[in-house]
Enzyme design. Sequence first.
Site, PDB file in Angstrom:
ATOM      1  N   TYR A 484       0.834  -1.207   0.000  1.00 23.86           N
ATOM      2  CA  TYR A 484       0.000   0.000   0.000  1.00 23.86           C
ATOM      3  C   TYR A 484       0.869   1.257   0.000  1.00 23.86           C
ATOM      4  O   TYR A 484       0.974   1.946  -0.991  1.00 23.86           O
ATOM      5  CB  TYR A 484      -0.945  -0.020   1.203  1.00 23.86           C
ATOM      6  N   SER A 564      -6.399   0.820  -4.335  1.00 20.57           N
ATOM      7  CA  SER A 564      -6.565   2.239  -4.023  1.00 20.57           C
ATOM      8  C   SER A 564      -5.234   2.964  -4.179  1.00 20.57           C
ATOM      9  O   SER A 564      -4.678   3.013  -5.274  1.00 20.57           O
ATOM     10  CB  SER A 564      -7.158   2.384  -2.617  1.00 20.57           C
ATOM     11  N   ASP A 646     -17.851   2.826  -7.519  1.00 18.84           N
ATOM     12  CA  ASP A 646     -16.769   3.359  -6.702  1.00 18.84           C
ATOM     13  C   ASP A 646     -16.812   4.883  -6.782  1.00 18.84           C
ATOM     14  O   ASP A 646     -16.413   5.472  -7.781  1.00 18.84           O
ATOM     15  CB  ASP A 646     -15.410   2.836  -7.193  1.00 18.84           C
ATOM     16  N   HIS A 681     -15.733   0.802  -3.735  1.00 21.07           N
ATOM     17  CA  HIS A 681     -14.302   0.816  -3.467  1.00 21.07           C
ATOM     18  C   HIS A 681     -13.841  -0.431  -2.723  1.00 21.07           C
ATOM     19  O   HIS A 681     -12.650  -0.722  -2.682  1.00 21.07           O
ATOM     20  CB  HIS A 681     -13.947   2.070  -2.663  1.00 21.07           C
TER      21      HIS A 681
END
Length: 714
Positions: A484, A564, A646, A681
């Site tokens: 991430y 993301s 999303d 999402h």
Amino acid sequence: MKLRSRWATQSLLLVGIVSLVMGCQTNVAEQSTSLLATVGDTVDTIQGVKVADPYRFLEAESTETKNWVKAQQLNGNEYLSGIVNKQVIVERITELWDYEKVSAPFEHGNNTFYYRNNGLQAQSTLYVNNKAGVEKIALDPNTFSSDGTVALSGVSVSSDGNMLAYGTSNSGSDWQKWQFIDVDTGKALHDELNWIKFSSAVWDHDNQGVYYARYDKPMGGNILADVNVNQKVYYHKIGTEQSQDTLVYEREQNKDWGFGIEVAEKGDYLLLSISQGTDSRNRFFYKSLEADTDVVELIIDLEAEYHFLGNDKSIFYFKTDLNAPNGKVIAIDVNQSDKRYWNTILPESHDPIRDIAIINDHFVVSYLNEVLGKLSIYSMNGQLKQDVILPGKGNIGGPYGKRSKEYFYYVFNSYVQPKTTYKFDFSTGKSTLFVNPSISFNPDNYVSEQIFYNSKDGTRVPMMISYKKGLTKNGTNPTLLYAYGGFGISLTPRFSPANIALMDLGGVYAVPNLRGGAEYGESWHQAGMLDNKQNVFDDYYAAAEYLIENKYTNPGKLGAYGRSNGGLLMGAALTQRPELFAAVLPAVGVLDMLRFQKFTIGWAWTSEYGSADVAEQFPALMAYSPYHNVSKRDYPATMIMTADHDDRVVPLHSFKFGAMMQAKQQGDAPVIMRIESKAGHGSGKPTSMKIDEFADIYAFLFDSFGLNIPAKMN
């Protein structure tokens, strides 16, 4: 079948369907390019630089966009369904997923609440157990819709435990509707609150109503893409219409302010934590609920994080990172609030504070010690009372408890051990097992080890590597590298049944703790944001190189996956270091770094990324923006993942990037899109959709690695 043959075959199979969708004729010579989007001529001048945006049309909800999306869905589904033995993965993940999951309990009045999922329910059910020990369902989200796509987005229970407010979201959207029920009778009230995002409903001390934050109803034609600004705080009295709600606070001159709302445990103050985008720093205001006074601006400067912990009348306790990147605890007397009078209770330590609560008149502090959980208890004057003995090395969720209670709960898990709830009793100073899940595998058959490697600039970075015992490090193991690296979010060990299925396939699951997270406090976060964003990418590439050099895998068996902000990382991996990977999966990613701030809540991320509208920040964004850095070259197999609802990272990012990748791919590997319908999402996704998504990911990886999925798994 070779990848090129398989990719070409899928295109050929879809030609007839795509032609019908697009309303045009396609000849044999055009078949291999039938999925390519029309190239537009849009060119922007940004900070004096001409920037082409050939797929701008995919930002609009036009017929052309819808046709292109439908064709991509057909192609992606066709490709994935053609992978031999994919159903075997579905069945194994389903088997592993099918165990009862029970959350840590939370208590209000004489009622105890907790979530339970019997294993494969689409959504977990909220139960309540009363003082007499009678258990019943308080709220069953599985009744909200027939397909499980209307999800429970939050609950708030009144202090007496008699009233329940709950939020719902449709198809994964961030928009929430809040409703109310009587816990004892189960009767639904007529109250309904709409146009809420990023807010809960917080009960007042008398349980007569709730405080909440909302936006004005969007005036544009696309409520999933319109910009969200000027959040306002309201009070809703139970039994009235939302139109009658009282406006408590707004800042018309500061439209980018957002409001976190809390009522002090004793009910004497309304507390407003004021954010500005996704900046980890916040302001802090409060309002007395015992007298008719205005909102007091206690901390007006955006200089640090201030997380309210509790109060003794006018003494407010905060966790802050002011001059303490790893966090400390301070006390402020609001009647004498000048900084020179602030008192440090718990000074900063080597280990960053992850979570903290006041329970039984003690500070219970969850730390990160080299990314692993540590739990300590202090008196209210800061004296260490004890470190809690944990069941192993892993992640701690919690503590969960109240100041008035003599116990608290915490949840332990790791990459190979499912979530297990423990209860700590202050009278004994010990933990006892509270909920132990019954699972269909033996965690002792798996390994989860922590290693450290050096990034490009010499920075020491940790990584967790998990696999099944007996794995031979011969450089040929299928490996998934998940990461991430942003927004101060720490990737601590977390259990997923799907990861066990990957290990059962002989796979390795690796998670590095890149800069941009908060694994080592706010300084670690800042080292991976704004102009330092390239550090995140370099940390990730160094993790891949470690796995290769230490014979876990090789570039032909290494897959990259992130969601993301992690999807942005995947876009960078594709455009900067494609030779490291055999397959790359950007999911719900931020991929156009020059226009992200123009949609929904994207403007809030400028504190993390910067903005192309700022001259000094434009060069760095342009240098790594995935959409703008795709060139004609040989790319690894790519599956770009997004969802039609999303409204956080709007799917246009994935659409534009996918169109560009398909146009520029010069190699034989496929570039497909996996576009979910009635999903957002990621939050609130029903269990069956989660299982299908993981199965598609693993099937795509193994197909890209040139490996056969076995006809049967143990």
